[in-house]
Design a protein around this motif. Structure first.
Motif, PDB file in Angstrom:
ATOM      1  N   LYS A 145       0.820  -1.216   0.000  1.00 48.89           N
ATOM      2  CA  LYS A 145       0.000   0.000   0.000  1.00 48.89           C
ATOM      3  C   LYS A 145       0.863   1.280   0.000  1.00 48.89           C
ATOM      4  N   ASN A 148       1.047   2.747  -3.455  1.00 47.03           N
ATOM      5  CA  ASN A 148      -0.206   2.948  -4.208  1.00 47.03           C
ATOM      6  C   ASN A 148      -0.151   4.147  -5.163  1.00 47.03           C
ATOM      7  N   THR A 149       0.486   5.247  -4.727  1.00 50.13           N
ATOM      8  CA  THR A 149       0.477   6.427  -5.613  1.00 50.13           C
ATOM      9  C   THR A 149       1.345   6.182  -6.855  1.00 50.13           C
ATOM     10  N   TYR A 151       1.669   3.295  -8.238  1.00 53.13           N
ATOM     11  CA  TYR A 151       0.871   2.388  -9.074  1.00 53.13           C
ATOM     12  C   TYR A 151      -0.259   3.152  -9.774  1.00 53.13           C
ATOM     13  N   LEU A 152      -0.860   4.100  -9.065  1.00 52.22           N
ATOM     14  CA  LEU A 152      -1.910   4.911  -9.708  1.00 52.22           C
ATOM     15  C   LEU A 152      -1.323   5.733 -10.851  1.00 52.22           C
ATOM     16  N   ASP A 153      -0.138   6.287 -10.615  1.00 54.51           N
ATOM     17  CA  ASP A 153       0.506   7.069 -11.679  1.00 54.51           C
ATOM     18  C   ASP A 153       0.722   6.195 -12.909  1.00 54.51           C
ATOM     19  N   VAL A 167      -8.655  -0.100  -6.550  1.00 62.29           N
ATOM     20  CA  VAL A 167      -7.592  -0.157  -5.532  1.00 62.29           C
ATOM     21  C   VAL A 167      -8.148  -0.882  -4.310  1.00 62.29           C
ATOM     22  N   ARG A 191      -2.512   8.659   1.063  1.00 62.06           N
ATOM     23  CA  ARG A 191      -1.922   9.395  -0.073  1.00 62.06           C
ATOM     24  C   ARG A 191      -2.611   9.016  -1.378  1.00 62.06           C
ATOM     25  N   SER A 192      -2.961   7.730  -1.514  1.00 59.72           N
ATOM     26  CA  SER A 192      -3.581   7.309  -2.782  1.00 59.72           C
ATOM     27  C   SER A 192      -4.996   7.862  -2.905  1.00 59.72           C
ATOM     28  N   MET A 195      -4.666  11.441  -3.836  1.00 59.00           N
ATOM     29  CA  MET A 195      -4.292  11.534  -5.250  1.00 59.00           C
ATOM     30  C   MET A 195      -5.515  11.340  -6.144  1.00 59.00           C
TER      31      MET A 195
END
Ligand code: DHB
Ligand code: MG
Length: 238
Positions: A145, A148-149, A151-153, A167, A191-192, A195
């Motif tokens: 986790k 996560n940011t 991975y989102l990017d 997610v 944070r995710s 984002m």
């Protein structure tokens, strides 16, 4: 509202989870085998519950997904659900950091008869993702986790307009709203979510869940502006 409604208790919501699973998720020996193989190999039982596996499968079918990216294979349980959704010509690329997990998953996925549709990339996702080529129609993020940011990017870079991103584990038994809690995983989830709220590439919501695994939840995002965070660029090609 009646005030005689019972408060949710672990026994209560587990019973409801069992009832809904029994009612709506057909028994499936390949999926049961994948969970048993994961157990037997000593992997943690942190795969999605059957109802969530089926949700991923249905989401993929609803959008006609042909290319799916999964970050965090574990024993391949969710991978099999997703692989069954993409059809004979579809492909699932799934990334797993732990070689032992990847080996267990490879076997279970092959035993489920969907091996030809699934490529397991063993390695750290942050290193594998820059090597991939999109566009993916659906991305399922279910790994460390803290990242996560990142991975989102990559989901936005490797996605297209209309790509669906899910997610997992965004509630963590409610710990995300405990201001005293600074666990790295909890901070990673926060944070995710921030984002997903602030980054113009995504439009998102989240749903908390009470199921056999306890109190958690998932976020679902639509990619509206794929590319890097500078805005609207084409997905990176390598
Ligand atoms: C954990 C990770 C998961 O992906 C999950 O679904 C449940 C728990 C964990 O790391 O504790
Ligand atoms: Mg998870």
């Amino acid at each position: 509202m009646s005030d005689t409604n019972p408060a949710p208790t672990p026994d209560g919501w587990r019973s409801v989870d069992a009832y809904l699973t029994e009612t709506l998720v057909e028994k499936d020996s390949a999926l049961e085998h994948a969970r048993a193989a994961q157990d037997a190999a000593g992997l943690p039982a942190i795969e999605v519950v059957p109802l969530t596996g089926k949700l991923l499968h249905l989401l993929a079918r609803m959008i006609g997904a042909r290319r799916v990216l999964e970050i965090g294979t574990l024993g391949g349980y969710s991978t099999i659900w997703l692989a069954r959704a993409v059809g004979e010509e579809g492909r699932v690329t799934t990334i797993e950091a732990e070689p032992r997990n990847a080996a267990v998953a490879r076997r279970s996925i092959d035993d489920a008869g969907v091996g030809a549709r699934v490529e397991i990339r063993q390695g750290r996702a942050a290193e594998v993702l820059p090597q991939l080529e999109g566009p993916f129609d659906l991305v399922f993020i279910d790994a460390d986790k803290e990242s996560n940011t990142i991975y989102l990017d990559w989901a936005a870079r490797l996605g297209r307009e209309g790509t669906v991103v899910v997610v997992d584990n965004v509630v963590r038994a409610g710990r995300i709203v405990d201001p005293e809690n600074h666990e790295s995983q909890v901070e990673g989830v926060r944070r995710s979510l921030a984002m997903l709220a602030d980054d113009d590439r995504f439009d998102a919501t989240a749903v908390q869940t009470l199921d056999a695994k306890g109190w958690d939840g998932f976020a679902v995002a639509l990619i509206t502006h794929p590319g890097d965070s500078s805005g609207g660029a084409e997905p990176a090609r390598h």
